[in-house]
Design a protein around this motif. Structure first.
Motif, PDB file in Angstrom:
ATOM      1  N   ALA A 125       0.832  -1.202   0.000  1.00  0.00           N
ATOM      2  CA  ALA A 125       0.000   0.000   0.000  1.00  0.00           C
ATOM      3  C   ALA A 125       0.868   1.254   0.000  1.00  0.00           C
ATOM      4  CB  ALA A 125      -0.925  -0.006   1.210  1.00  0.00           C
ATOM      5  N   ASN A 126       1.935   1.227   0.758  1.00  0.00           N
ATOM      6  CA  ASN A 126       2.798   2.395   0.834  1.00  0.00           C
ATOM      7  C   ASN A 126       3.700   2.533  -0.376  1.00  0.00           C
ATOM      8  OD1 ASN A 126       2.326   3.848   3.464  1.00  0.00           O
ATOM      9  ND2 ASN A 126       2.265   1.695   4.019  1.00  0.00           N
ATOM     10  N   LEU A 127       4.116   1.426  -0.948  1.00  0.00           N
ATOM     11  CA  LEU A 127       4.869   1.475  -2.192  1.00  0.00           C
ATOM     12  C   LEU A 127       4.008   2.109  -3.274  1.00  0.00           C
ATOM     13  CD1 LEU A 127       7.378   0.622  -3.887  1.00  0.00           C
ATOM     14  CD2 LEU A 127       6.183  -1.523  -4.316  1.00  0.00           C
ATOM     15  N   ALA A 128       2.773   1.649  -3.387  1.00  0.00           N
ATOM     16  CA  ALA A 128       1.852   2.166  -4.406  1.00  0.00           C
ATOM     17  C   ALA A 128       1.497   3.629  -4.152  1.00  0.00           C
ATOM     18  CB  ALA A 128       0.585   1.315  -4.447  1.00  0.00           C
ATOM     19  N   SER A 129       1.386   4.005  -2.883  1.00  0.00           N
ATOM     20  CA  SER A 129       0.957   5.373  -2.585  1.00  0.00           C
ATOM     21  C   SER A 129       2.013   6.418  -2.902  1.00  0.00           C
ATOM     22  CB  SER A 129       0.538   5.497  -1.118  1.00  0.00           C
ATOM     23  OG  SER A 129       1.661   5.476  -0.267  1.00  0.00           O
TER      24      SER A 129
END
Length: 167
Positions: A15-19
């Protein structure tokens, strides 16, 4: 959030990589997903692991800003690219300020700007790419800053504090 909840720690990282893999397009990251996962999973997810995995995911996602600066500098050499006239003075002032900070204190500038939520970090990441800052220095500064931010947000989430503008 529901999709990532089934992945536990992996979901926090993804989720944080994508965000942060987008440049100038805000996407909810650790605040929304990581905190929801801690609350949903109860004591199963450790806030330290959530913070470190979330911070590492955010840091790796910022490679896009560095890459945009590296590639963009080559494109900019071919022509003059300007911001829309309405916001041009503000954009130019921010760019001059970031360039000045990066020229004098590149590592510290990246570390501080990556630790606090602000749109200026994207410009710093792009500037790091433009000036061809060594990638390992860029990554180390961003990794430290994003992990500090991730830990703070994870502990806030563990204690039920939701601050949506800290994404």
């Amino acid at each position: 959030q529901d999709r990532f909840a089934t992945f536990g720690y992996g979901g926090v990282f993804l989720a944080n990589l994508a965000s942060t893999a987008t440049v100038f397009i805000p996407v909810p990251g650790l605040t929304a997903v990581g905190q929801a996962l801690i609350i949903q999973q109860g004591d199963i997810l450790n806030p330290v692991m959530v913070g470190l995995l979330g911070g590492t995911g955010m840091a790796l996602g910022e490679v896009t800003a560095y890459g945009a600066g590296t590639v963009g500098s080559e494109v900019a050499k071919e022509g003059n690219i300007e911001a829309p006239r309405l916001v041009r003075p503000l954009v130019q002032r921010v760019i001059r300020w970031i360039d000045w900070l990066m020229a004098r204190h590149g590592f510290a500038t990246l570390l501080v700007l990556s630790a606090i939520p602000n749109p200026a970090f994207e410009l710093a990441g792009i500037t790091a790419g433009v000036v061809r800052m060594r990638f390992w220095r860029f990554m180390l500064a961003v990794l430290i800053g994003k992990n500090l931010r991730g830990l703070l947000l994870a502990f806030l989430g563990a204690y039920g504090v939701d601050i949506p503008y800290l994404t």
